[in-house]
Design a protein around this motif. Structure first.
Motif, mmCIF file in Angstrom:
data_model
loop_
_atom_site.group_PDB
_atom_site.id
_atom_site.type_symbol
_atom_site.label_atom_id
_atom_site.label_comp_id
_atom_site.label_asym_id
_atom_site.label_seq_id
_atom_site.Cartn_x
_atom_site.Cartn_y
_atom_site.Cartn_z
ATOM 1 N N LEU A 39 0.980 -0.796 -0.036
ATOM 2 C CA LEU A 39 0.340 0.078 -0.211
ATOM 3 C C LEU A 39 0.710 1.256 -0.257
ATOM 4 N N ASP A 40 2.430 0.613 -0.303
ATOM 5 C CA ASP A 40 3.119 2.149 -0.468
ATOM 6 C C ASP A 40 3.967 2.543 -1.925
ATOM 7 N N ARG A 51 -2.308 2.957 -18.899
ATOM 8 C CA ARG A 51 -3.008 4.310 -20.438
ATOM 9 C C ARG A 51 -5.190 3.769 -20.342
ATOM 10 N N VAL A 52 -5.059 2.146 -19.877
ATOM 11 C CA VAL A 52 -6.824 2.067 -19.571
ATOM 12 C C VAL A 52 -6.920 2.620 -18.518
ATOM 13 N N ILE A 53 -6.489 2.911 -17.351
ATOM 14 C CA ILE A 53 -7.071 3.395 -16.713
ATOM 15 C C ILE A 53 -7.506 5.144 -17.002
ATOM 16 N N ASN A 54 -6.727 5.646 -17.660
ATOM 17 C CA ASN A 54 -6.870 7.494 -18.319
ATOM 18 C C ASN A 54 -7.332 6.975 -19.151
ATOM 19 N N GLN A 55 -7.647 5.694 -19.859
ATOM 20 C CA GLN A 55 -9.292 6.035 -21.113
ATOM 21 C C GLN A 55 -10.834 5.885 -20.185
ATOM 22 N N GLU A 56 -10.813 5.511 -18.787
ATOM 23 C CA GLU A 56 -11.750 5.667 -18.676
ATOM 24 C C GLU A 56 -12.782 5.296 -18.566
ATOM 25 N N ARG A 57 -12.775 4.168 -19.353
ATOM 26 C CA ARG A 57 -13.488 2.766 -19.798
ATOM 27 C C ARG A 57 -14.304 1.716 -18.516
ATOM 28 N N PHE A 58 -13.930 2.452 -17.779
ATOM 29 C CA PHE A 58 -14.390 1.362 -16.433
ATOM 30 C C PHE A 58 -14.859 2.666 -15.202
ATOM 31 N N MET A 139 -8.244 -3.655 -8.982
ATOM 32 C CA MET A 139 -6.840 -3.778 -8.039
ATOM 33 C C MET A 139 -6.773 -2.426 -8.034
ATOM 34 N N VAL A 140 -6.137 -1.891 -8.892
ATOM 35 C CA VAL A 140 -5.560 -0.450 -8.853
ATOM 36 C C VAL A 140 -5.756 0.753 -7.834
ATOM 37 N N LYS A 141 -7.537 0.646 -8.566
ATOM 38 C CA LYS A 141 -8.948 1.745 -7.712
ATOM 39 C C LYS A 141 -8.612 1.168 -6.358
ATOM 40 N N LEU A 142 -8.510 -0.115 -5.759
ATOM 41 C CA LEU A 142 -8.959 -0.896 -4.386
ATOM 42 C C LEU A 142 -7.285 -0.047 -3.753
ATOM 43 N N VAL A 143 -6.051 -0.618 -4.137
ATOM 44 C CA VAL A 143 -5.532 0.188 -3.319
ATOM 45 C C VAL A 143 -4.900 1.510 -3.086
ATOM 46 N N GLU A 144 -6.005 2.031 -4.022
ATOM 47 C CA GLU A 144 -6.036 3.340 -4.199
ATOM 48 C C GLU A 144 -6.638 4.122 -3.090
ATOM 49 N N GLU A 164 2.563 -10.929 -7.990
ATOM 50 C CA GLU A 164 3.285 -10.678 -8.424
ATOM 51 C C GLU A 164 3.761 -9.261 -8.911
ATOM 52 N N ARG A 165 2.999 -9.139 -10.289
ATOM 53 C CA ARG A 165 3.151 -7.681 -10.983
ATOM 54 C C ARG A 165 2.954 -6.967 -10.883
ATOM 55 N N PHE A 166 2.195 -6.348 -9.512
ATOM 56 C CA PHE A 166 1.678 -5.663 -8.591
ATOM 57 C C PHE A 166 2.676 -5.257 -7.360
ATOM 58 N N GLY A 167 3.503 -5.843 -7.731
ATOM 59 C CA GLY A 167 5.017 -5.569 -6.196
ATOM 60 C C GLY A 167 4.729 -6.712 -5.280
ATOM 61 N N ALA A 168 3.445 -7.337 -5.297
ATOM 62 C CA ALA A 168 3.111 -8.376 -3.697
ATOM 63 C C ALA A 168 4.541 -8.891 -4.005
#
Length: 193
Positions: A39-40, A51-58, A139-144, A164-168
């Protein structure tokens, strides 16, 4: 069947988790090698996902369709989420312990993460997607959200290449680690939209 919610929450607080075997028999399991999602600043994700997040598709929601997230998490060839465990998640949800963190594309559920909240800990039980990138954005939005709410940690339970891709990272066997976090004054952490 009656379930003792307090005993179930205590089991999770002691670092155990429920899983069904191939015959749908429910048991408690533990791992000496737990996985935490940071969480840091160690939390990371690919630029392509940014890029997907910036497109605000979700769009993002919490508990908009809890039962659909549980069903989505259970809908796989081999699952540890039996019908009985689905009932337990529903009871935990009704008692304010279980949450679904969801991504939506219009009115369609794109993906989600199922978890249990105890004090300042989010215990990730499972995740799924129906639309590509749906669970990754979740996952990204949950961590935020967990950072905003001052959560102490995000327990991913077991390492896999996706986490692991998220730094776990792995942590050693530490019985009662959730109880220790609660004693540090983290009982006030709440998850609201």
């Amino acid at each position: 069947m009656q379930y003792d919610i307090a005993a179930i929450v205590e089991g999770y607080a002691q670092g155990y988790f429920l899983m069904a075997d191939e015959r749908d028999r429910l048991s408690w399991y533990g791992s000496r090698d737990r996985t935490f999602i940071p969480l840091d600043e160690r939390f990371r994700y690919p630029k392509s996902l940014q890029r997907v997040i910036n497109q605000e598709r979700f769009s993002v929601a919490i508990n908009r369709d809890f039962q659909a997230v549980v069903a989505g998490c259970a809908n796989r060839e081999t699952t540890w989420i039996s019908p009985e465990l689905q009932k337990i998640y529903w009871l935990l949800y009704q008692n304010g312990y279980a949450y679904s963190f969801e991504t939506w594309q219009g009115d369609e559920l794109a993906g989600g993460i199922l978890g249990i909240v105890i004090g300042g800990a989010f215990i990730g039980e499972s995740m799924f997607y129906r639309i590509p990138e749906g669970s990754k954005v979740a996952m990204v939005k949950l961590v935020e959200r967990l950072r905003q709410r001052k959560f102490v940690f995000f327990d991913g339970q077991m390492m896999n290449p996706h986490l692991e891709r998220f730094g776990a990272y792995r942590v050693g066997d530490e019985p009662g680690f959730l109880t220790k976090s609660e004693k540090k004054g983290t009982k006030t952490a709440k998850m609201y939209i």
